[in-house]
Design a protein around this motif. Structure first.
Motif, PDB file in Angstrom:
ATOM      1  N   GLU A 169       0.827  -1.201   0.000  1.00 12.63           N
ATOM      2  CA  GLU A 169       0.000   0.000   0.000  1.00 12.63           C
ATOM      3  C   GLU A 169       0.866   1.258   0.000  1.00 12.63           C
ATOM      4  N   ARG A 170       1.949   1.179   0.741  1.00 12.33           N
ATOM      5  CA  ARG A 170       2.858   2.319   0.837  1.00 12.33           C
ATOM      6  C   ARG A 170       3.416   2.689  -0.542  1.00 12.33           C
ATOM      7  N   GLU A 171       3.801   1.675  -1.305  1.00  7.58           N
ATOM      8  CA  GLU A 171       4.383   1.980  -2.620  1.00  7.58           C
ATOM      9  C   GLU A 171       3.334   2.561  -3.566  1.00  7.58           C
ATOM     10  N   ILE A 172       2.115   2.059  -3.484  1.00  7.49           N
ATOM     11  CA  ILE A 172       1.069   2.579  -4.371  1.00  7.49           C
ATOM     12  C   ILE A 172       0.683   3.994  -3.961  1.00  7.49           C
ATOM     13  N   LYS A 173       0.608   4.205  -2.645  1.00 10.31           N
ATOM     14  CA  LYS A 173       0.190   5.516  -2.144  1.00 10.31           C
ATOM     15  C   LYS A 173       1.252   6.575  -2.433  1.00 10.31           C
ATOM     16  N   LYS A 174       2.507   6.219  -2.205  1.00 11.70           N
ATOM     17  CA  LYS A 174       3.587   7.198  -2.385  1.00 11.70           C
ATOM     18  C   LYS A 174       4.014   7.306  -3.850  1.00 11.70           C
ATOM     19  N   LYS A 175       3.483   6.410  -4.680  1.00 13.03           N
ATOM     20  CA  LYS A 175       3.796   6.422  -6.113  1.00 13.03           C
ATOM     21  C   LYS A 175       5.272   6.184  -6.379  1.00 13.03           C
ATOM     22  N   LYS A 176       5.911   5.491  -5.463  1.00 15.77           N
ATOM     23  CA  LYS A 176       7.319   5.129  -5.679  1.00 15.77           C
ATOM     24  C   LYS A 176       7.383   3.615  -5.686  1.00 15.77           C
ATOM     25  N   PHE A 177       7.618   3.053  -6.868  1.00 14.38           N
ATOM     26  CA  PHE A 177       7.555   1.605  -6.962  1.00 14.38           C
ATOM     27  C   PHE A 177       8.931   0.993  -6.773  1.00 14.38           C
ATOM     28  N   GLY A 178       9.085   0.317  -5.663  1.00  9.24           N
ATOM     29  CA  GLY A 178      10.371  -0.301  -5.370  1.00  9.24           C
ATOM     30  C   GLY A 178      10.303  -1.795  -5.580  1.00  9.24           C
ATOM     31  N   ILE A 179      10.874  -2.485  -4.611  1.00 13.53           N
ATOM     32  CA  ILE A 179      11.051  -3.928  -4.749  1.00 13.53           C
ATOM     33  C   ILE A 179       9.741  -4.685  -4.587  1.00 13.53           C
ATOM     34  N   PHE A 180       8.746  -4.072  -3.910  1.00 15.00           N
ATOM     35  CA  PHE A 180       7.554  -4.839  -3.561  1.00 15.00           C
ATOM     36  C   PHE A 180       6.447  -4.775  -4.601  1.00 15.00           C
ATOM     37  N   TYR A 181       6.305  -3.632  -5.256  1.00 10.74           N
ATOM     38  CA  TYR A 181       5.131  -3.406  -6.120  1.00 10.74           C
ATOM     39  C   TYR A 181       4.862  -4.560  -7.084  1.00 10.74           C
ATOM     40  N   SER A 182       5.901  -4.972  -7.814  1.00  7.08           N
ATOM     41  CA  SER A 182       5.650  -6.017  -8.808  1.00  7.08           C
ATOM     42  C   SER A 182       5.605  -7.401  -8.165  1.00  7.08           C
ATOM     43  N   ARG A 183       6.219  -7.544  -7.000  1.00  3.89           N
ATOM     44  CA  ARG A 183       6.337  -8.879  -6.414  1.00  3.89           C
ATOM     45  C   ARG A 183       5.170  -9.261  -5.522  1.00  3.89           C
ATOM     46  N   LEU A 184       4.579  -8.262  -4.861  1.00  4.49           N
ATOM     47  CA  LEU A 184       3.482  -8.595  -3.956  1.00  4.49           C
ATOM     48  C   LEU A 184       2.167  -8.646  -4.722  1.00  4.49           C
ATOM     49  N   PRO A 185       1.211  -9.443  -4.214  1.00  3.40           N
ATOM     50  CA  PRO A 185      -0.078  -9.515  -4.902  1.00  3.40           C
ATOM     51  C   PRO A 185      -0.872  -8.220  -4.738  1.00  3.40           C
ATOM     52  N   SER A 186      -2.039  -8.192  -5.342  1.00  7.87           N
ATOM     53  CA  SER A 186      -2.858  -6.980  -5.279  1.00  7.87           C
ATOM     54  C   SER A 186      -3.354  -6.747  -3.849  1.00  7.87           C
ATOM     55  N   TYR A 219      -6.598   6.306  -3.716  1.00  2.76           N
ATOM     56  CA  TYR A 219      -5.347   6.441  -4.447  1.00  2.76           C
ATOM     57  C   TYR A 219      -5.579   7.366  -5.621  1.00  2.76           C
ATOM     58  N   LEU A 220      -4.914   8.517  -5.596  1.00  4.04           N
ATOM     59  CA  LEU A 220      -5.111   9.505  -6.654  1.00  4.04           C
ATOM     60  C   LEU A 220      -3.838   9.623  -7.485  1.00  4.04           C
ATOM     61  N   TYR A 221      -3.972   9.416  -8.772  1.00  3.48           N
ATOM     62  CA  TYR A 221      -2.845   9.579  -9.689  1.00  3.48           C
ATOM     63  C   TYR A 221      -3.201  10.637 -10.715  1.00  3.48           C
ATOM     64  N   ASP A 222      -2.352  11.627 -10.871  1.00  2.00           N
ATOM     65  CA  ASP A 222      -2.598  12.586 -11.946  1.00  2.00           C
ATOM     66  C   ASP A 222      -1.703  12.241 -13.130  1.00  2.00           C
ATOM     67  N   ILE A 223      -1.803  13.051 -14.189  1.00  2.00           N
ATOM     68  CA  ILE A 223      -1.114  12.711 -15.432  1.00  2.00           C
ATOM     69  C   ILE A 223       0.404  12.607 -15.235  1.00  2.00           C
ATOM     70  N   ASP A 224       0.972  13.472 -14.390  1.00  2.00           N
ATOM     71  CA  ASP A 224       2.415  13.424 -14.172  1.00  2.00           C
ATOM     72  C   ASP A 224       2.841  12.165 -13.418  1.00  2.00           C
ATOM     73  N   ASP A 225       2.010  11.784 -12.450  1.00  2.00           N
ATOM     74  CA  ASP A 225       2.322  10.547 -11.710  1.00  2.00           C
ATOM     75  C   ASP A 225       2.388   9.370 -12.666  1.00  2.00           C
ATOM     76  N   LEU A 226       1.406   9.319 -13.563  1.00  2.00           N
ATOM     77  CA  LEU A 226       1.364   8.205 -14.509  1.00  2.00           C
ATOM     78  C   LEU A 226       2.549   8.260 -15.464  1.00  2.00           C
ATOM     79  N   LYS A 227       2.891   9.485 -15.873  1.00  2.00           N
ATOM     80  CA  LYS A 227       4.049   9.635 -16.773  1.00  2.00           C
ATOM     81  C   LYS A 227       5.324   9.140 -16.096  1.00  2.00           C
ATOM     82  N   ASN A 228       5.450   9.450 -14.814  1.00  2.00           N
ATOM     83  CA  ASN A 228       6.622   8.970 -14.073  1.00  2.00           C
ATOM     84  C   ASN A 228       6.692   7.455 -14.074  1.00  2.00           C
ATOM     85  N   VAL A 229       5.535   6.838 -13.837  1.00  2.00           N
ATOM     86  CA  VAL A 229       5.488   5.371 -13.844  1.00  2.00           C
ATOM     87  C   VAL A 229       5.990   4.858 -15.192  1.00  2.00           C
ATOM     88  N   VAL A 230       5.494   5.482 -16.251  1.00  2.00           N
ATOM     89  CA  VAL A 230       5.845   5.053 -17.598  1.00  2.00           C
ATOM     90  C   VAL A 230       7.345   5.229 -17.860  1.00  2.00           C
TER      91      VAL A 230
END
Lengths: 271, 435
Positions: free
Chosen positions: A153-170, B298-309
């Motif tokens: 949840e932390r990685e999704i909320k902070k929008k920083k995808f580290g080691i867990f995002y792809s490895r942990l389930p939904s 969970y709120l993602y705006d266009i820049d957040d998504l661009k960063n992911v990409v």
């Protein structure tokens, strides 16, 4: 006999290491190896209990060593049973370290076999003790699931995808895991308290005597009852449910050790 | 050398601008081009691939240099360009380079978006068409099949297709990480623009349960809703709908925020904390960034998504390097097979195999019969020798003699298969993926 215990401990440690390696590499063959090692460990662990039962002449669930070791045994088999019907991606890497830790604690506790006090001689001993400890096993799995939930949840909320995002389930899958484990654990916990109370009536003539262990079991039971009640009615799901699974497990641990070593009472271990 | 007879000539997004590519204009039907290509002098096998980013001909010819000019002429026939210009806009790979190129194409390493999965399907279709027209033979059959397995290897051993490299796909992936299955989930599109439509298309393809469209003008909302079998509502119903849906995609042209934190907070109680995924692809933004502070939102705006990409793209490039290693390895393997596909090496391979069997069996027998004299031992050895030689005699004659109507490669392939000369270790069955 101790050979079985040692072997089990090493296999659990090895399984943990291989699960960690699988978590990093994500190679399926590695996971299969880890599972096979854990399964072998679980089988040897079972053998250990059978041998100890025969040697002691009573159900070996009366010392700290035995109780903690059985706790680890319950976790192992509860986790392995999930593989059969209810699979959770990369669950093993969170569960096996806790199993190993419990086994290490068991390894450092006295492994002596003390004679059973007359009060404990009853067929209720295996029933009550095993059910109560198995409840702990499921609560421990819910605890692991809670930690996984918070990490993901932390990685999704902070929008920083580290080691867990792809490895942990939904998050959904982890939330379901939480409910699944808590429901089973709560059922066993309830049965554990009921069987204990019936046994107490036989042994001491009263269903309930406010022994510290009883009191704390009740507190733990109330905490989990509240969690499940709130979950069903008020929507304590997801993040809060994950946190509560961790808090509840704290109560489980206190009931297991805190009571014995700090408060004493009739439940204090023999050994 | 047989390897040198494999040639690929083609045009792709790297060598020719779209202005040139569109002039080549090959539409749907593959039978026509395939038959024209087979008429080219010396062209023994061919396969024709045409997608929006590339047109290529993979062929085997007895005189590659001559055939190449003809193939190029065919490719550029409708463009009005001369051969010199055609050479400039196209590429030609021969031998091992051709094999490597085809593997790269199949594994999507040569694609505009590296790792996109469609190209493999397109290549498989091109191969099916060629098989239907009977324009492939021993070499291309094996080469194309190998290219499919290389693509599969790259996909399973690297993470090249693992992460989303488009905004709408990144959003879908996030939705799946939050909700697991999207089947019983609902999405609310606010604003009926192109971006909303694209995101909705992705979600529908991933099996989302329900689509609701809210728009200022109800008419446009209704039109978009019809496309996805959904319902249309007015913009005034935004918060009522938000209590029910799971995902919101906002893309209005509004200059001001349309949803604030205090409006969402009470909704979460009503929703019993079922999570809410808000996607704000509007510029200027539609949704208050502070909404992300709420639990289970969970709120993602266009820049957040661009960063992911962007992060994912960098990741893909790293994985592409590993994939190239796999391709190089497989090219070597194919080269070995090609080398074996000549007369002399095949004869040697058969003899070696037979001799190896003979030696093992003789040793086994002599090991049991220890009482034999030296002479008797020699007789046993001679017996084994004679059987092997006489058995191999006819197949060898069959291989060496050729009549003008024979297809030597077909013969070689047949014999090699009969004697099991190209057996590889059986491919492992991939284990089941867990949830």
């Amino acid at each position: 006999m101790t050979l079985f215990f040692q072997l089990t401990l090493y296999l659990y440690l090895l399984a943990t290491a291989v699960y960690v390696f699988h978590f990093l590499s994500q190679k399926k063959q590695v996971r299969a190896v880890a599972r096979a090692i854990l399964l072998t460990g679980g089988i040897l662990h079972t053998v250990y209990f059978v041998v100890r039962y025969v040697a002691a002449g009573h159900t070996p669930l009366t010392s700290n060593h035995e109780a903690v070791s059985f706790f680890a045994w319950s976790m192992t088999w509860a986790f392995l049973s999930f593989w059969w019907k209810y699979r959770v991606k990369n669950f093993g890497v969170f569960v096996t370290p806790l199993i190993s830790l419990l086994m290490l604690i068991a390894a450092f506790s006295s492994q002596e076999m003390a004679p059973l006090p007359p009060a404990l001689k009853s067929y209720w001993l295996p029933v009550h003790a095993s059910i109560a400890i198995m409840a702990n096993g499921f609560m421990a799995l819910a605890f692991c699931g809670g930690i996984m939930y918070l990490l993901q949840e932390r990685e999704i909320k902070k929008k920083k995808f580290g080691i867990f995002y792809s490895r942990l389930p939904s998050l959904e899958a982890l939330d379901n895991l939480n409910q699944h484990c808590l429901a089973l654990g709560f059922l066993l916990l309830t049965l554990g308290i009921i069987t204990g109370s019936v046994w107490a009536k036989q042994a001491w003539g009263t269903y309930w005597q406010w022994d510290p262990k009883e009191t704390w079991s009740l507190i733990t039971w109330l905490i989990y009852a509240a969690i499940l009640h709130q979950r069903l009615t008020m929507g304590w799901r997801r993040r809060r449910a994950a946190i509560m699974a961790i808090v509840g497990f704290g109560a489980v641990l206190f009931t297991l050790w805190g009571v014995t070593y700090l408060l004493g009472g009739v439940h204090s271990y023999v050994g | 050398m047989l390897a040198e007879s494999i040639v690929i000539i083609g045009v792709n997004h790297k060598t020719a601008p779209v202005a040139v590519r569109e002039k080549l204009a090959f539409s749907g039907d593959c039978a026509g081009p395939l038959l024209t290509l087979m008429d080219i002098d010396g062209c023994r096998e061919c396969c024709f691939l045409s997608t929006c980013n590339r047109v290529e001909v993979i062929f085997v010819a007895s005189d590659p240099a001559v055939a190449a000019v003809a193939v190029r002429g065919f490719l550029f026939a409708k463009s009005g360009l001369g051969d010199a210009e055609a050479q400039q806009y196209s590429y030609l790979y021969q031998g091992k380079e051709a094999v490597a190129h085809l593997y790269n194409v199949a594994a999507s390493l040569d694609s505009m978006v590296v790792g996109e999965p469609q190209i493999l399907g397109q290549l498989k279709q091109a191969y099916r068409d060629a098989v239907e027209q009977k324009t492939t033979g021993v070499i291309l059959n094996r080469l194309l099949h190998k290219s499919f397995s290389v693509a599969k290897r790259v996909r399973t051993e690297t993470n090249i297709g693992g992460s989303a490299v488009s905004i709408s796909y990144a959003a879908v992936q996030l939705a799946k990480k939050i909700f697991g299955s999207l089947q019983d989930k609902a999405v609310l599109l606010v604003g009926a623009g192109e971006m909303a439509e694209l995101a909705a298309e992705h979600l529908v393809r991933q099996g989302i349960g329900r689509v609701i469209v809210a728009n200022r003008t109800l008419e446009r909302a209704a039109k978009l809703a019809r496309k996805f079998n959904g319902t249309a509502v007015g913009l005034a119903e935004l918060t009522t709908q938000l209590a029910e849906v799971d995902i919101l995609v906002s893309s209005t042209g509004a200059t001001d925020l349309i949803l604030r934190k205090d409006e969402v907070k009470p909704l979460m109680r009503q929703r019993k904390n079922r999570p809410l995924f808000l996607i704000d692809i509007a510029v200027p933004r539609d949704l208050d960034p502070e909404i992300n502070d709420l639990d289970n939102v969970y709120l993602y705006d266009i820049d957040d998504l661009k960063n992911v990409v962007d992060v994912n793209k960098a990741e893909r490039e790293k994985e592409a390097l590993r994939a190239e290693g796999i391709v190089a390895e497989e090219v070597v393997k194919f080269g070995l097979w090609l080398e074996g596909m000549e007369l002399a090496p095949t004869i040697t391979a058969i003899r070696q195999k037979a001799n190896a069997i003979r030696e093992v069996e003789v040793a086994k027998t002599l090991g049991i019969m220890k009482s034999l004299t030296e002479n008797e031992r020699r007789s046993v050895e001679m017996l084994a020798n004679a059987i092997v030689n006489k058995l191999l005699h006819e197949p060898m004659i069959f291989l060496k003699n050729s009549t003008p109507h024979d297809n030597p490669q077909l013969k070689l392939a047949f014999i090699r298969q009969m004697f099991g000369l190209d057996k590889e270790s059986p491919e492992q069955q991939p284990p089941r993926e867990n949830v």
